[in-house]
Design a protein around this motif. Structure first.
Motif: not given
Length: 208
Positions: A1-24
């Motif tokens: 599970m931790i490998k999937e979390q690493i992929k999500d956090g750094l790439w697949k669901q990256n907050a700044g580039l994919v989810q576009l959250l916290g843009l301000c």
């Protein structure tokens, strides 16, 4: 599970580039690496502490009061981080300004608490907060580096705010600031740089 979390956090669901959250804060703070790194680390701490604070009480929080309680917890943790930065480095605190307290309203933190910590146990929630925050920190650092180099001709400007005045010599002057591209140091430059990063991520995903 931790490998999937690493992929999500750094790439697949990256907050700044994919989810576009916290843009301000992403666009406003990243005028140099120092600011981007500092805000990123502060966000990592808040996300980790928020997740491990919410996860153990997730089954005891009434459905109707979830969001207010989550925000109250996040606000308390942000206050601790805010006061800590003010105590450790007043110049850095002044440079980051209002964007430290605004972590309270940052959609990244609340989104991960709501989407993950409120549904999972403590350890996975800790990993989720760390890797999601780390992914955002990488984006902040890259944006800060690009904008600082292109806009001011420097690298590691104000790094002594983090590690002490005697390390001021670590700031690298690549070329005279008068030769810099002013747009890069302004908010529109942040939009352009972020768009380039999103384009790169999408091109890599399409090629893969």
């Amino acid at each position: 599970m931790i490998k999937e979390q690493i992929k999500d956090g750094l790439w697949k669901q990256n907050a700044g580039l994919v989810q576009l959250l916290g843009l301000c804060p992403t666009l406003a703070v990243t005028v140099n690496i120092t600011n981007g790194f500092a805000l990123g680390v502060a966000t990592i701490f808040v996300m980790m502490l928020s997740n491990i604070s919410i996860s153990p009480i997730r089954n005891y929080v009434p459905e109707s009061a979830r969001v207010p309680i989550f925000i109250l917890v996040i606000a308390g943790l942000v206050t601790i981080v805010d006061l800590s930065i003010n105590a450790l480095s007043k110049p850095l605190y002044d440079a980051l300004g209002i964007f430290i307290p605004l972590i309270v309203t940052n959609c990244i933190v609340l989104a991960r608490v709501e989407a993950f910590a409120s549904k999972n146990t403590t350890l996975p929630s800790l990993y989720d907060g760390f890797f999601m925050g780390l992914g955002l920190t990488f984006v902040l650092i890259i944006l800060g580096a690009v904008r600082e180099i292109v806009g001011n001709g420097t690298l590691f400007q104000n790094v002594h705010f983090l590690i002490g005045d005697k390390y001021e010599f670590l700031t690298i002057q690549l070329f005279d600031s008068s030769d810099g591209f002013l747009l890069a140091a302004l908010p529109p430059g942040a939009f352009i740089a972020l768009s380039a990063l999103i384009l790169f991520l999408n091109l890599v995903n399409q090629k893969r």
